[in-house]
Write a protein that holds these residues in place. Structure first.
Motif, PDB file in Angstrom:
ATOM      1  N   GLU A 167      -5.403  -4.940  15.581  1.00  0.00           N
ATOM      2  CA  GLU A 167      -4.401  -4.389  16.481  1.00  0.00           C
ATOM      3  C   GLU A 167      -4.924  -4.599  17.892  1.00  0.00           C
ATOM      4  N   ALA A 168      -4.304  -5.524  18.607  1.00  0.00           N
ATOM      5  CA  ALA A 168      -4.773  -5.892  19.944  1.00  0.00           C
ATOM      6  C   ALA A 168      -3.613  -6.468  20.744  1.00  0.00           C
ATOM      7  N   LEU A 169      -3.772  -6.412  22.066  1.00  0.00           N
ATOM      8  CA  LEU A 169      -2.743  -6.906  22.972  1.00  0.00           C
ATOM      9  C   LEU A 169      -2.757  -8.423  23.080  1.00  0.00           C
ATOM     10  N   ALA A 170      -3.983  -8.995  23.182  1.00  0.00           N
ATOM     11  CA  ALA A 170      -4.087 -10.426  23.469  1.00  0.00           C
ATOM     12  C   ALA A 170      -5.461 -10.943  23.084  1.00  0.00           C
ATOM     13  N   PHE A 171      -5.598 -12.270  23.161  1.00  0.00           N
ATOM     14  CA  PHE A 171      -6.893 -12.918  22.984  1.00  0.00           C
ATOM     15  C   PHE A 171      -7.567 -13.020  24.350  1.00  0.00           C
ATOM     16  N   LEU A 172      -8.885 -13.096  24.342  1.00  0.00           N
ATOM     17  CA  LEU A 172      -9.666 -13.259  25.559  1.00  0.00           C
ATOM     18  C   LEU A 172     -10.754 -14.276  25.260  1.00  0.00           C
ATOM     19  N   GLY A 173     -10.922 -15.263  26.125  1.00  0.00           N
ATOM     20  CA  GLY A 173     -11.931 -16.292  25.902  1.00  0.00           C
ATOM     21  C   GLY A 173     -12.395 -16.891  27.211  1.00  0.00           C
ATOM     22  N   ARG A 220      -6.726 -20.796  15.011  1.00  0.00           N
ATOM     23  CA  ARG A 220      -5.282 -20.747  15.257  1.00  0.00           C
ATOM     24  C   ARG A 220      -4.840 -19.304  15.124  1.00  0.00           C
ATOM     25  N   GLY A 221      -3.959 -18.879  16.030  1.00  0.00           N
ATOM     26  CA  GLY A 221      -3.523 -17.500  15.947  1.00  0.00           C
ATOM     27  C   GLY A 221      -2.264 -17.233  16.722  1.00  0.00           C
ATOM     28  N   GLY A 222      -1.865 -15.958  16.705  1.00  0.00           N
ATOM     29  CA  GLY A 222      -0.691 -15.505  17.424  1.00  0.00           C
ATOM     30  C   GLY A 222      -0.470 -14.036  17.140  1.00  0.00           C
ATOM     31  N   SER A 223       0.590 -13.496  17.710  1.00  0.00           N
ATOM     32  CA  SER A 223       0.869 -12.077  17.512  1.00  0.00           C
ATOM     33  C   SER A 223       1.965 -11.896  16.477  1.00  0.00           C
ATOM     34  N   ALA A 224       1.862 -10.769  15.788  1.00  0.00           N
ATOM     35  CA  ALA A 224       2.874 -10.352  14.819  1.00  0.00           C
ATOM     36  C   ALA A 224       3.018  -8.840  14.987  1.00  0.00           C
ATOM     37  N   GLY A 225       4.012  -8.437  15.739  1.00  0.00           N
ATOM     38  CA  GLY A 225       4.161  -7.014  16.033  1.00  0.00           C
ATOM     39  C   GLY A 225       3.019  -6.547  16.925  1.00  0.00           C
ATOM     40  N   ARG A 226       2.341  -5.485  16.504  1.00  0.00           N
ATOM     41  CA  ARG A 226       1.233  -4.934  17.292  1.00  0.00           C
ATOM     42  C   ARG A 226      -0.093  -5.600  16.962  1.00  0.00           C
ATOM     43  N   GLU A 227      -0.082  -6.506  16.013  1.00  0.00           N
ATOM     44  CA  GLU A 227      -1.330  -7.142  15.588  1.00  0.00           C
ATOM     45  C   GLU A 227      -1.433  -8.576  16.075  1.00  0.00           C
ATOM     46  N   LEU A 228      -2.687  -9.010  16.239  1.00  0.00           N
ATOM     47  CA  LEU A 228      -2.976 -10.425  16.409  1.00  0.00           C
ATOM     48  C   LEU A 228      -3.484 -10.928  15.069  1.00  0.00           C
ATOM     49  N   VAL A 255      -7.761 -26.219  24.310  1.00  0.00           N
ATOM     50  CA  VAL A 255      -7.027 -24.957  24.475  1.00  0.00           C
ATOM     51  C   VAL A 255      -5.532 -25.253  24.522  1.00  0.00           C
ATOM     52  N   ASP A 256      -4.779 -24.572  23.678  1.00  0.00           N
ATOM     53  CA  ASP A 256      -3.319 -24.643  23.720  1.00  0.00           C
ATOM     54  C   ASP A 256      -2.813 -23.228  23.475  1.00  0.00           C
ATOM     55  N   LEU A 257      -2.340 -22.570  24.539  1.00  0.00           N
ATOM     56  CA  LEU A 257      -1.863 -21.196  24.453  1.00  0.00           C
ATOM     57  C   LEU A 257      -0.413 -21.141  24.890  1.00  0.00           C
ATOM     58  N   THR A 258       0.437 -20.603  24.025  1.00  0.00           N
ATOM     59  CA  THR A 258       1.836 -20.369  24.341  1.00  0.00           C
ATOM     60  C   THR A 258       2.087 -18.873  24.209  1.00  0.00           C
ATOM     61  N   VAL A 259       2.706 -18.295  25.238  1.00  0.00           N
ATOM     62  CA  VAL A 259       3.030 -16.870  25.194  1.00  0.00           C
ATOM     63  C   VAL A 259       4.540 -16.698  25.234  1.00  0.00           C
ATOM     64  N   ASP A 260       4.991 -15.539  24.764  1.00  0.00           N
ATOM     65  CA  ASP A 260       6.418 -15.262  24.778  1.00  0.00           C
ATOM     66  C   ASP A 260       6.824 -14.648  26.118  1.00  0.00           C
ATOM     67  N   SER A 261       8.040 -14.177  26.232  1.00  0.00           N
ATOM     68  CA  SER A 261       8.553 -13.644  27.494  1.00  0.00           C
ATOM     69  C   SER A 261       7.837 -12.356  27.919  1.00  0.00           C
ATOM     70  N   ARG A 262       7.144 -11.691  26.992  1.00  0.00           N
ATOM     71  CA  ARG A 262       6.356 -10.499  27.328  1.00  0.00           C
ATOM     72  C   ARG A 262       4.881 -10.846  27.534  1.00  0.00           C
ATOM     73  N   TRP A 263       4.562 -12.149  27.538  1.00  0.00           N
ATOM     74  CA  TRP A 263       3.201 -12.667  27.711  1.00  0.00           C
ATOM     75  C   TRP A 263       2.301 -12.358  26.516  1.00  0.00           C
ATOM     76  N   ARG A 264       2.881 -12.089  25.357  1.00  0.00           N
ATOM     77  CA  ARG A 264       2.099 -11.919  24.128  1.00  0.00           C
ATOM     78  C   ARG A 264       1.859 -13.304  23.540  1.00  0.00           C
ATOM     79  N   PRO A 265       0.700 -13.525  22.912  1.00  0.00           N
ATOM     80  CA  PRO A 265       0.407 -14.861  22.366  1.00  0.00           C
ATOM     81  C   PRO A 265       1.325 -15.211  21.191  1.00  0.00           C
ATOM     82  N   ALA A 266       2.201 -16.164  21.421  1.00  0.00           N
ATOM     83  CA  ALA A 266       3.069 -16.656  20.352  1.00  0.00           C
ATOM     84  C   ALA A 266       2.316 -17.658  19.482  1.00  0.00           C
TER      85      ALA A 266
END
Length: 181
Positions: free
Chosen positions: A76-82, A56-64, A33-44
Motif C-alpha cells: 500500500e503506497a502512493l508511488a515508486f521512488l528511485g 515492471r509495475g503500476g498501481s491498482a487502487g491503493r496498492e502498487l 526508465v519508462d514511467l507513465t502516470v495517470d491524470s492523478r499522477w499515480r503510476p499507471a
C-alpha cells in the motif's frame, strides 16, 4: 515536449530523457526508465531495466504492484521512488500541495542495479514557488523537501513543471525545450 539530459554524479551515468503530457496523464522515457502516470499522477505503468534485472509495475487502487524477476510484490503506497528524476516529478505532482503545505507519503523505493525494493514513509513539503525570469517569460520554480521519517534525512530539490532543475546527486546538463507547466 521537454527533452534533455541529466548527469547522475555518483555514477557518471547520463540519463537522456523526454517527457510529455498525454491524453490520460504524463510519460517519462529515458534509457532504462519508462514511467507513465495517470491524470492523478499515480503510476499507471513502470518499467525499469538494468543489465541484470527488469522491474515492471503500476498501481491498482491503493496498492502498487510490481514484478521483479519471477516474483510478484505489492504494497500500500502512493508511488515508486528511485534514482531517476521522473520519480521526484511524479510524487511531487501527485501530492498537489500549495506552497507551505506538507503531506506524508508511503513510497516503494527502488535502489541499485538489482532494483531492490522497500517501503519507506516520507514527509514531502512544497517549501516555495517563485517565478524566475527567462527569455520566454517567468518560469515558476518550486523548492521541495522530502524527509525520510525513519532516518530524518532530508533532501531538497527544485522543479519547474515536469523538469527537475536540481537535486542532490543529479545535474541537469541539457534541456532542449522548456518544461510543461
Amino acid at each position: 515536449m521537454p527533452r534533455g539530459s541529466y548527469l547522475h554524479l555518483a555514477t557518471g551515468v547520463a540519463e537522456e530523457f523526454q517527457c510529455a503530457p498525454g491524453p490520460a496523464g504524463w510519460r517519462y522515457v529515458a534509457s532504462g526508465v519508462d514511467l507513465t502516470v495517470d491524470s492523478r499522477w499515480r503510476p499507471a505503468r513502470l518499467q525499469l531495466t538494468t543489465s541484470s534485472w527488469t522491474l515492471r509495475g503500476g498501481s491498482a487502487g491503493r496498492e502498487l504492484l510490481w514484478v521483479r524477476g519471477d516474483r510478484e510484490h505489492s504494497a500500500e503506497a502512493l508511488a515508486f521512488l528511485g534514482d531517476s528524476p521522473a520519480f521526484l516529478i511524479a510524487v511531487a505532482r501527485s501530492l498537489r500541495l500549495a506552497p507551505g503545505e506538507s503531506a506524508t507519503a508511503p513510497l516503494v523505493q527502488i535502489t541499485g542495479d538489482s532494483l531492490a525494493t522497500r517501503t519507506v514513509t516520507q514527509r514531502w513539503t512544497l517549501v516555495s514557488a517563485e517565478p524566475h525570469p527567462t527569455d520566454l517569460g517567468p518560469l515558476p520554480v518550486e523548492t521541495w523537501q522530502a524527509t525520510d521519517l525513519e532516518t530524518a534525512e532530508t533532501t531538497e530539490f527544485h522543479l519547474a513543471g515536469d523538469v527537475v532543475l536540481s537535486a542532490p546527486g543529479l545535474e541537469l546538463t541539457r534541456l532542449d525545450s522548456p518544461p510543461n507547466l
